[in-house]
Design a protein around this motif. Structure first.
Motif, PDB file in Angstrom:
ATOM      1  N   ASN A 185     -40.928 -24.782  71.324  1.00 13.96           N
ATOM      2  CA  ASN A 185     -41.833 -23.969  69.567  1.00 13.96           C
ATOM      3  C   ASN A 185     -41.072 -23.735  68.952  1.00 13.96           C
ATOM      4  OD1 ASN A 185     -44.205 -22.526  69.437  1.00 13.96           O
ATOM      5  ND2 ASN A 185     -43.434 -20.428  70.177  1.00 13.96           N
ATOM      6  N   ASN A 186     -39.646 -24.824  68.337  1.00 17.05           N
ATOM      7  CA  ASN A 186     -38.764 -24.393  66.967  1.00 17.05           C
ATOM      8  C   ASN A 186     -37.922 -22.736  67.369  1.00 17.05           C
ATOM      9  OD1 ASN A 186     -37.709 -24.810  65.317  1.00 17.05           O
ATOM     10  ND2 ASN A 186     -39.679 -25.309  63.861  1.00 17.05           N
ATOM     11  N   ARG A 187     -37.371 -22.675  68.127  1.00 20.61           N
ATOM     12  CA  ARG A 187     -36.616 -21.804  68.773  1.00 20.61           C
ATOM     13  C   ARG A 187     -36.584 -20.752  67.877  1.00 20.61           C
ATOM     14  NH1 ARG A 187     -32.102 -23.011  72.916  1.00 20.61           N
ATOM     15  NH2 ARG A 187     -31.683 -23.834  71.352  1.00 20.61           N
ATOM     16  N   ALA A 188     -35.198 -21.236  66.483  1.00 16.47           N
ATOM     17  CA  ALA A 188     -35.020 -20.855  65.438  1.00 16.47           C
ATOM     18  C   ALA A 188     -36.273 -20.015  64.519  1.00 16.47           C
ATOM     19  CB  ALA A 188     -34.212 -21.271  64.900  1.00 16.47           C
ATOM     20  N   VAL A 189     -37.079 -20.923  64.274  1.00 18.47           N
ATOM     21  CA  VAL A 189     -37.907 -20.423  63.178  1.00 18.47           C
ATOM     22  C   VAL A 189     -38.957 -19.518  64.320  1.00 18.47           C
ATOM     23  CG1 VAL A 189     -40.332 -20.898  62.161  1.00 18.47           C
ATOM     24  CG2 VAL A 189     -38.092 -23.185  62.408  1.00 18.47           C
ATOM     25  N   SER A 190     -39.710 -19.514  65.247  1.00 18.37           N
ATOM     26  CA  SER A 190     -39.659 -18.273  66.325  1.00 18.37           C
ATOM     27  C   SER A 190     -38.998 -17.185  66.210  1.00 18.37           C
ATOM     28  CB  SER A 190     -39.796 -18.545  67.686  1.00 18.37           C
ATOM     29  OG  SER A 190     -40.516 -20.213  67.033  1.00 18.37           O
ATOM     30  N   ILE A 191     -37.654 -17.194  66.309  1.00 15.40           N
ATOM     31  CA  ILE A 191     -36.752 -15.751  66.678  1.00 15.40           C
ATOM     32  C   ILE A 191     -37.047 -15.275  64.995  1.00 15.40           C
ATOM     33  CG2 ILE A 191     -34.385 -14.788  66.741  1.00 15.40           C
ATOM     34  CD1 ILE A 191     -34.461 -16.804  69.292  1.00 15.40           C
ATOM     35  N   ILE A 192     -36.279 -15.957  63.951  1.00 17.93           N
ATOM     36  CA  ILE A 192     -36.695 -15.361  63.031  1.00 17.93           C
ATOM     37  C   ILE A 192     -38.138 -14.972  62.506  1.00 17.93           C
ATOM     38  CG2 ILE A 192     -35.974 -16.056  60.212  1.00 17.93           C
ATOM     39  CD1 ILE A 192     -34.381 -18.252  61.314  1.00 17.93           C
ATOM     40  N   LEU A 193     -38.630 -15.728  62.821  1.00 18.62           N
ATOM     41  CA  LEU A 193     -41.123 -15.245  62.797  1.00 18.62           C
ATOM     42  C   LEU A 193     -41.130 -13.693  63.307  1.00 18.62           C
ATOM     43  CD1 LEU A 193     -43.649 -15.511  61.662  1.00 18.62           C
ATOM     44  CD2 LEU A 193     -43.518 -16.526  63.379  1.00 18.62           C
ATOM     45  N   LEU A 194     -40.563 -13.278  64.264  1.00 20.37           N
ATOM     46  CA  LEU A 194     -40.706 -12.374  65.137  1.00 20.37           C
ATOM     47  C   LEU A 194     -39.105 -11.011  64.543  1.00 20.37           C
ATOM     48  CD1 LEU A 194     -40.515 -13.517  68.440  1.00 20.37           C
ATOM     49  CD2 LEU A 194     -42.474 -12.396  67.630  1.00 20.37           C
ATOM     50  N   ALA A 195     -38.220 -11.258  64.239  1.00 29.21           N
ATOM     51  CA  ALA A 195     -37.495 -10.701  63.994  1.00 29.21           C
ATOM     52  C   ALA A 195     -38.325 -10.550  61.948  1.00 29.21           C
ATOM     53  CB  ALA A 195     -36.276 -11.489  63.167  1.00 29.21           C
ATOM     54  N   SER A 196     -38.646 -11.036  61.454  1.00 27.15           N
ATOM     55  CA  SER A 196     -39.319 -10.971  60.151  1.00 27.15           C
ATOM     56  C   SER A 196     -40.908  -9.823  60.581  1.00 27.15           C
ATOM     57  CB  SER A 196     -39.365 -11.938  59.235  1.00 27.15           C
ATOM     58  OG  SER A 196     -40.418 -12.974  60.226  1.00 27.15           O
ATOM     59  N   ILE A 197     -41.203 -10.342  61.563  1.00 26.60           N
ATOM     60  CA  ILE A 197     -42.576  -9.358  61.050  1.00 26.60           C
ATOM     61  C   ILE A 197     -41.874  -7.497  62.107  1.00 26.60           C
ATOM     62  CG2 ILE A 197     -44.592  -9.114  63.129  1.00 26.60           C
ATOM     63  CD1 ILE A 197     -44.655 -12.175  63.096  1.00 26.60           C
ATOM     64  N   LEU A 198     -40.491  -7.851  62.747  1.00 26.25           N
ATOM     65  CA  LEU A 198     -40.950  -6.082  63.483  1.00 26.25           C
ATOM     66  C   LEU A 198     -39.892  -5.112  61.799  1.00 26.25           C
ATOM     67  CD1 LEU A 198     -39.436  -4.366  65.390  1.00 26.25           C
ATOM     68  CD2 LEU A 198     -37.649  -5.901  65.420  1.00 26.25           C
ATOM     69  N   LEU A 199     -39.367  -6.277  61.134  1.00 26.38           N
ATOM     70  CA  LEU A 199     -38.498  -5.730  60.499  1.00 26.38           C
ATOM     71  C   LEU A 199     -39.807  -5.331  59.227  1.00 26.38           C
ATOM     72  CD1 LEU A 199     -35.927  -7.943  59.506  1.00 26.38           C
ATOM     73  CD2 LEU A 199     -35.995  -5.652  59.945  1.00 26.38           C
ATOM     74  N   SER A 200     -40.982  -6.361  59.111  1.00 25.05           N
ATOM     75  CA  SER A 200     -42.226  -5.848  57.938  1.00 25.05           C
ATOM     76  C   SER A 200     -43.269  -4.653  58.396  1.00 25.05           C
ATOM     77  CB  SER A 200     -43.100  -6.976  57.862  1.00 25.05           C
ATOM     78  OG  SER A 200     -43.142  -8.165  57.733  1.00 25.05           O
ATOM     79  N   PHE A 201     -43.079  -4.170  60.334  1.00 22.95           N
ATOM     80  CA  PHE A 201     -43.958  -3.125  60.771  1.00 22.95           C
ATOM     81  C   PHE A 201     -43.112  -2.004  60.007  1.00 22.95           C
ATOM     82  CE2 PHE A 201     -46.062  -5.532  63.588  1.00 22.95           C
ATOM     83  CZ  PHE A 201     -47.075  -5.856  63.015  1.00 22.95           C
ATOM     84  N   LEU A 202     -41.759  -1.538  60.053  1.00 24.78           N
ATOM     85  CA  LEU A 202     -40.744  -1.044  60.399  1.00 24.78           C
ATOM     86  C   LEU A 202     -40.319   0.018  58.731  1.00 24.78           C
ATOM     87  CD1 LEU A 202     -37.878  -1.675  62.421  1.00 24.78           C
ATOM     88  CD2 LEU A 202     -39.815  -0.449  62.903  1.00 24.78           C
ATOM     89  N   SER A 203     -40.410  -1.691  57.516  1.00 24.33           N
ATOM     90  CA  SER A 203     -41.122  -1.201  56.665  1.00 24.33           C
ATOM     91  C   SER A 203     -42.310  -0.390  55.947  1.00 24.33           C
ATOM     92  CB  SER A 203     -40.972  -2.461  55.748  1.00 24.33           C
ATOM     93  OG  SER A 203     -42.391  -3.256  55.926  1.00 24.33           O
TER      94      SER A 203
END
Length: 386
Positions: A185-203
């Motif tokens: 599932n493209n590990r690195a990109v998936s982790i970056i995507l989830l981290a950015s979504i997490l920060l988007s919610f917190l922003s």
């Protein structure tokens, strides 16, 4: 020829000449009648004024108000209109008499605190008339407050729930990062995507509460960069899916592009463009806190002025461009085999996002103050992109 007018009550004669002028002095008398105990009526007479003509021909009528006795005990007012109370102003009526006028309410933002005021006074910019328009009171401050607005509570709870859910998924991906499913599932990109979504919610919390210069500079730029990272990840995953199925053909050149290097390069490149746009925006004309005193009557809207309009719409436009490209690529590869094909889900996610994004533009432009911020927040969550 002279004519004589006999005044019954005064027992005096008033003589007029041929031209109708008075040849005898004119005296203004105040008569008071009252009954006596024996049943008869008595009257008292006081000289209240007289008319005289000087040797130069000037005519003067002298009146002694204190010598006049009124029946009601009060001096009648020579007016045909009621007095204008505070909060109203005098306006000329239809009659040509000065005592006949109309009472009109003061204009918006003006007061009158005296009776029969001819002009209304404008309140200072930081104040507003009370309901009766008789005094100026401080304007109320309007922003998305944690204490007074239920919208703030709703957005906070929603953002926290989204952030917690994303954090749980991120933990699962990190815990099982060495499994074949996560790697495929493209590990690195998936982790970056989830981290950015997490920060988007917190922003979202940068948009809540009373705005200050720091939060004004961070809210749009941080969200724009974080959101661009997440959309760049979606774009990278879409491109990798397309290349992966192209690389299955024997002798194809697409095999050398399969791997994490290309996806990381796409994420880094697309995100760097947004970072550059935000950097130029902050260096040329950054956002700042402003007080809008005139858009809403009786309120001071504390909001963020975006500074450079071009910079603001460049950030939004670039995010929309990335989303549109992701949608088009996902739509093109949606018919590929289902195994490890995320294109269908990405297509649906981008379709929903683009629909919300397009609907947000007229709503954003037609609102002011805290409701403008309320429009920005739900339209910016990228939670469905993964």
């Amino acid at each position: 020829m002279r004519e004589t007018l006999y005044m019954e009550h005064m027992r005096e004669h008033v003589t007029y000449n041929q031209e109708g002028g008075l040849s005898s002095p004119l005296i203004l008398s105040s008569w008071t009648f009252h009954d006596t105990p024996n049943g008869s009526r008595k009257h008292d007479r006081k000289t209240a004024g007289f008319f005289s003509k000087s040797s130069t021909g000037e005519r003067t009528f002298f009146i002694y108000p204190k010598e006049i006795t009124w029946k009601s005990g009060m001096v009648p007012t020579a007016r045909c209109s009621e007095r204008c109370p505070p909060g109203l102003r005098v306006a000329p009526g239809k009659s040509h008499h000065v005592c006949c006028y109309e009472c009109l309410p003061c204009a918006e933002g003006e007061i009158s605190n005296v009776t029969d005021s001819e002009h209304c006074q404008r309140c200072p910019d930081v104040e507003w008339p009370n309901q009766k328009k008789t005094t100026c009171i401080p304007k109320t401050l309007e922003y998305l407050s944690y204490k007074e607005d239920s919208l703030t509570l709703i957005f906070s709870i929603t953002s926290l729930l989204g952030a917690i859910t994303t954090a749980v998924l991120l933990k699962v991906f990190i815990s099982y990062r060495d499994t074949p499913v996560v790697k495929a599932n493209n590990r690195a990109v998936s982790i970056i995507l989830l981290a950015s979504i997490l920060l988007s919610f917190l922003s979202v919390f940068l948009f809540l509460g009373r705005p200050v210069d720091v939060t004004c500079m961070l809210r749009q730029t941080s969200f724009g960069i974080i959101f661009s990272v997440s959309v760049s990840c979606v774009l990278a995953k879409t491109i990798i899916v397309y290349i992966a199925f192209k690389a299955t053909k024997p002798g194809t050149r697409w095999k050398k592009w399969v791997g994490q290097t290309l996806s990381n390069y796409i994420v880094l490149t697309c995100s760097s463009v947004q970072v550059l746009i935000c950097g130029i925006w902050l260096s040329v004309s950054p956002p700042y806190q402003e007080y809008d005193m005139f858009s809403s009557p009786g309120k001071i809207i504390i909001q963020c002025n975006e500074g450079s309009v071009i910079g603001f719409y460049s950030v939004l436009g670039y995010m929309g461009f990335l989303a549109a490209v992701s949608f088009l690529l996902a739509f093109m590869v949606r018919t590929l085999p289902d195994s490890f094909n995320e294109a269908k889900y990405i297509t649906f996610s981008m379709l929903v996002f683009c629909s919300v994004w397009i609907a947000m533009i007229p709503a954003y432009l037609s609102t002011r103050g805290k409701y403008m911020v309320a429009v920005e927040e739900p339209s910016g969550h990228p939670g469905g992109d993964g």
